[in-house]
Design a protein around this motif. Structure first.
Motif, short mmCIF file in Angstrom:
data_model
loop_
_atom_site.label_atom_id
_atom_site.label_comp_id
_atom_site.label_asym_id
_atom_site.label_seq_id
_atom_site.Cartn_x
_atom_site.Cartn_y
_atom_site.Cartn_z
N ALA A 363 28.80 46.95 45.51
CA ALA A 363 28.55 45.71 44.78
C ALA A 363 29.21 45.73 43.41
O ALA A 363 29.83 44.74 42.98
CB ALA A 363 27.05 45.47 44.65
N LEU A 364 29.09 46.84 42.70
CA LEU A 364 29.68 46.93 41.37
C LEU A 364 31.20 46.96 41.44
O LEU A 364 31.88 46.43 40.56
CB LEU A 364 29.15 48.17 40.65
N SER A 365 31.76 47.56 42.48
CA SER A 365 33.22 47.54 42.64
C SER A 365 33.71 46.11 42.84
O SER A 365 34.72 45.70 42.25
CB SER A 365 33.62 48.39 43.85
N ARG A 366 32.98 45.33 43.65
CA ARG A 366 33.37 43.94 43.89
C ARG A 366 33.29 43.12 42.61
O ARG A 366 34.21 42.36 42.29
CB ARG A 366 32.47 43.33 44.96
N SER A 367 32.20 43.25 41.86
CA SER A 367 32.05 42.45 40.65
C SER A 367 33.05 42.88 39.58
O SER A 367 33.59 42.04 38.85
CB SER A 367 30.62 42.55 40.11
N LEU A 368 33.34 44.20 39.49
CA LEU A 368 34.32 44.65 38.51
C LEU A 368 35.71 44.13 38.85
O LEU A 368 36.44 43.67 37.97
CB LEU A 368 34.32 46.18 38.46
N PHE A 369 36.06 44.16 40.14
CA PHE A 369 37.37 43.63 40.52
C PHE A 369 37.49 42.14 40.22
O PHE A 369 38.55 41.66 39.83
CB PHE A 369 37.63 43.89 42.01
N SER A 370 36.39 41.39 40.40
CA SER A 370 36.44 39.95 40.13
C SER A 370 36.79 39.65 38.69
O SER A 370 37.33 38.59 38.37
CB SER A 370 35.09 39.29 40.49
N GLN A 371 36.50 40.61 37.78
CA GLN A 371 36.86 40.44 36.37
C GLN A 371 38.37 40.61 36.14
O GLN A 371 38.89 40.17 35.12
CB GLN A 371 36.11 41.47 35.51
N LEU A 372 39.03 41.25 37.08
CA LEU A 372 40.45 41.60 36.92
C LEU A 372 41.39 40.63 37.62
O LEU A 372 42.60 40.85 37.64
CB LEU A 372 40.70 43.02 37.47
N VAL A 373 40.82 39.55 38.21
CA VAL A 373 41.62 38.60 38.99
C VAL A 373 42.00 37.42 38.11
O VAL A 373 41.12 36.77 37.51
CB VAL A 373 40.83 38.11 40.21
N PRO A 374 43.29 37.07 38.01
CA PRO A 374 43.69 35.89 37.24
C PRO A 374 43.10 34.61 37.84
O PRO A 374 42.92 34.50 39.06
CB PRO A 374 45.23 35.89 37.37
N ASP A 375 42.78 33.66 36.99
CA ASP A 375 42.17 32.41 37.44
C ASP A 375 43.09 31.69 38.43
O ASP A 375 44.30 31.60 38.23
CB ASP A 375 41.93 31.51 36.22
N GLY A 376 42.49 31.20 39.53
CA GLY A 376 43.24 30.48 40.56
C GLY A 376 43.86 31.36 41.62
O GLY A 376 44.48 30.86 42.56
N LYS A 377 43.71 32.69 41.48
CA LYS A 377 44.31 33.63 42.43
C LYS A 377 43.24 34.38 43.23
O LYS A 377 43.52 35.42 43.82
CB LYS A 377 45.18 34.65 41.69
N GLU A 378 42.02 33.84 43.25
CA GLU A 378 40.88 34.60 43.75
C GLU A 378 41.07 35.05 45.21
O GLU A 378 40.93 36.23 45.54
CB GLU A 378 39.58 33.79 43.63
N ALA A 379 41.35 34.10 46.10
CA ALA A 379 41.44 34.45 47.52
C ALA A 379 42.62 35.38 47.80
O ALA A 379 42.54 36.29 48.62
CB ALA A 379 41.53 33.19 48.38
N GLU A 380 43.75 35.14 47.11
CA GLU A 380 44.92 35.98 47.33
C GLU A 380 44.64 37.43 46.90
O GLU A 380 44.94 38.38 47.63
CB GLU A 380 46.11 35.45 46.53
N TYR A 381 44.04 37.60 45.71
CA TYR A 381 43.77 38.95 45.23
C TYR A 381 42.68 39.61 46.04
O TYR A 381 42.73 40.82 46.30
CB TYR A 381 43.40 38.91 43.75
N PHE A 382 41.67 38.85 46.44
CA PHE A 382 40.60 39.45 47.24
C PHE A 382 41.07 39.79 48.64
O PHE A 382 40.44 40.60 49.33
CB PHE A 382 39.37 38.54 47.29
N SER A 383 42.17 39.19 49.10
CA SER A 383 42.71 39.61 50.39
C SER A 383 43.22 41.04 50.31
O SER A 383 43.04 41.83 51.24
CB SER A 383 43.84 38.67 50.83
#
Length: 448
Positions: A363-383
């Motif tokens: 859970a903490l890995s997921r939330s920490l990574f979400s902080q590192l994703v540029p706005d508007g690129k969420e699905a691409e980076y989470f892929s």
């Protein structure tokens, strides 16, 4: 109360409703990870493969000699190779169109359908089992890309650790409930008038039905955000967007550094989870009921562990808490190597330790990574993130399968996974997360 205040209150209420719907996708799909991957499918598919094996213990899918005991690990590995080809395209299409929810529905119901189809896995149908596993795992990976990509949209930076941890907790509650049902059916299968094999197949299929039924809740509550049209075709544009995404990720080397660390240590976590039942049944000689109750213990303690580690992150920062959990994982593997055969109490103790760190580290890995994703690129980076998530990593199962293929020992296979935690910890320790968040263009939380 002013109109602006009313609008703000309504917006907050709508966001909470959306968060609650988001939690329920973890509730829906986590039974696949627990009942199917962690408990039943590994030992059962191994037994089906053994039924079809030759005198030396090998099956021959497509003419390739494979130890029956390695088939499950290899199938998990193949599934992520397939998922790697699909996930970035789906992520790019979701970000390009802004329509994550329809893609989530398609991937979820493909996975649920393949899991339900495992009811027909009997006799010597090991190839059918491997195929259904590959389809279900791939669909699970794609759906999790889309599910995780909602997190930056439904939670502010300061609350993402909490929201992410609650999602994992919902998943572990779901897994525990299903395992209780599975335990009643499996342990009392004679009372219900079914054979042991049929009981296992009902448990596998019921996970698919649960997954499909509870997916209706997030599909009703999550909403898509409009994006400006980009004018690209669905397939050609997807490949162009994938290449653009890879080029864009090179512009954020600190995000890539975290992703590499996560890729490695999460391979270790997920391989331990997916292969634990095979290790317990084949190497330690434990009964299926022991394995079910051990995983049930993991699910119960994982709820408390995920919530507790979320609170610890608010005090010490997510990175420090994750590093501490990886140290615990290393100790767990070392202890697992020396577990005596036929000793369920020792196995339960190891399961308890896994439960306390499993949910929180993910859970903490997921939330920490979400902080590192540029706005508007969420699905691409989470892929890219999802390539190493939910027990679908290809390298860990491959190493485990090869270690058993070469040595014939599950103890050697399980201890080989220590390298993933050692390297992953070293890489994560070198990532300056505050600088990485700022470099991605996001606000740095007070505690990270």
């Amino acid at each position: 109360m002013t109109a602006d205040t009313v609008a703000e209150a309504d917006g907050a209420k709508a966001l909470r409703r959306e968060q609650h719907g988001w939690y329920f996708y973890d509730f829906a799909c986590s039974v696949y990870s627990t009942s199917v991957i962690t408990v039943f499918l590994g030992p059962y598919l191994t037994s089906v493969a053994k039924n079809a094996a030759d005198a030396e213990g090998f099956v021959h899918p497509l003419g390739v000699p494979v130890r029956a005991g390695s088939l499950f690990a290899y199938a998990v590995s193949v599934s992520i190779v397939v998922a790697v080809l699909v996930m970035p395209l789906v992520g790019a299409a979701a970000d390009r169109s802004g329509r994550k929810k329809p893609l989530l529905a398609v991937s979820a119901y493909i996975g649920a359908g393949a899991t339900t189809g495992m009811f027909f896995l009997d006799g010597e149908r090991y190839l059918l089992g491997a195929l259904l596993l590959i389809v279900a795992n791939t669909a699970m990976a794609v759906s999790m890309v889309l599910y995780n990509a909602y997190l930056p949209q439904i939670a502010a930076p300061d609350e993402r650790d909490t929201v992410s941890s609650r999602g994992w907790a919902f998943g572990y509650v779901s897994g525990a409930l299903m395992l209780v049902i599975n335990l009643v059916l499996y342990s009392g299968h004679e009372t219900f008038g079914v054979s042991e094999s049929v009981a296992v197949r009902i448990c596998l299929a019921s996970a698919g039905l649960w997954w499909g039924a509870f997916t209706l809740i997030p599909l009703r509550r999550l909403r898509d955000r409009r994006v400006a049209p980009r004018g690209e075709g669905a397939v050609g544009g997807g490949w162009r967007q994938l290449l653009a995404t890879l080029r864009d990720m090179r512009r954020h080397p600190l995000t890539l550094s975290f992703l590499l660390a996560y890729l490695i240590y999460n391979d270790g976590i997920q391989t331990v989870v997916s292969q634990a039942a095979v290790y317990g049944s084949e190497e330690l000689g434990l009964e299926q009921t022991t394995l079910i109750t051990a995983v049930l213990l993991v699910q119960i303690l994982a709820v408390a562990g995920a919530l507790a580690m979320g609170r610890m992150a608010a005090v010490y920062g997510a990175k420090r808490v994750i590093l501490g959990s990886l140290g615990v994982w290393t100790v767990i593997l070392a202890a697992g190597y020396f577990l005596p055969a036929g000793a369920p109490v020792a196995f339960y103790l190891m399961a308890a330790a896994i439960g306390l760190v499993l949910g929180g580290s993910q859970a903490l890995s997921r939330s920490l990574f979400s902080q590192l994703v540029p706005d508007g690129k969420e699905a691409e980076y989470f892929s890219a993130y999802e390539m190493s998530d939910r027990g679908l990593s290809w390298l860990g199962p491959l190493v485990f399968g090869l270690a058993f293929q070469v040595t014939g020992s599950y103890r050697d296979a399980i201890i080989s996974l220590v390298v993933f935690f050692a390297i992953g910890s070293a890489l994560l320790a070198r990532v300056p997360v505050k600088e990485a968040i700022a470099a991605a263009g996001n606000r740095v939380p007070d505690r990270i």
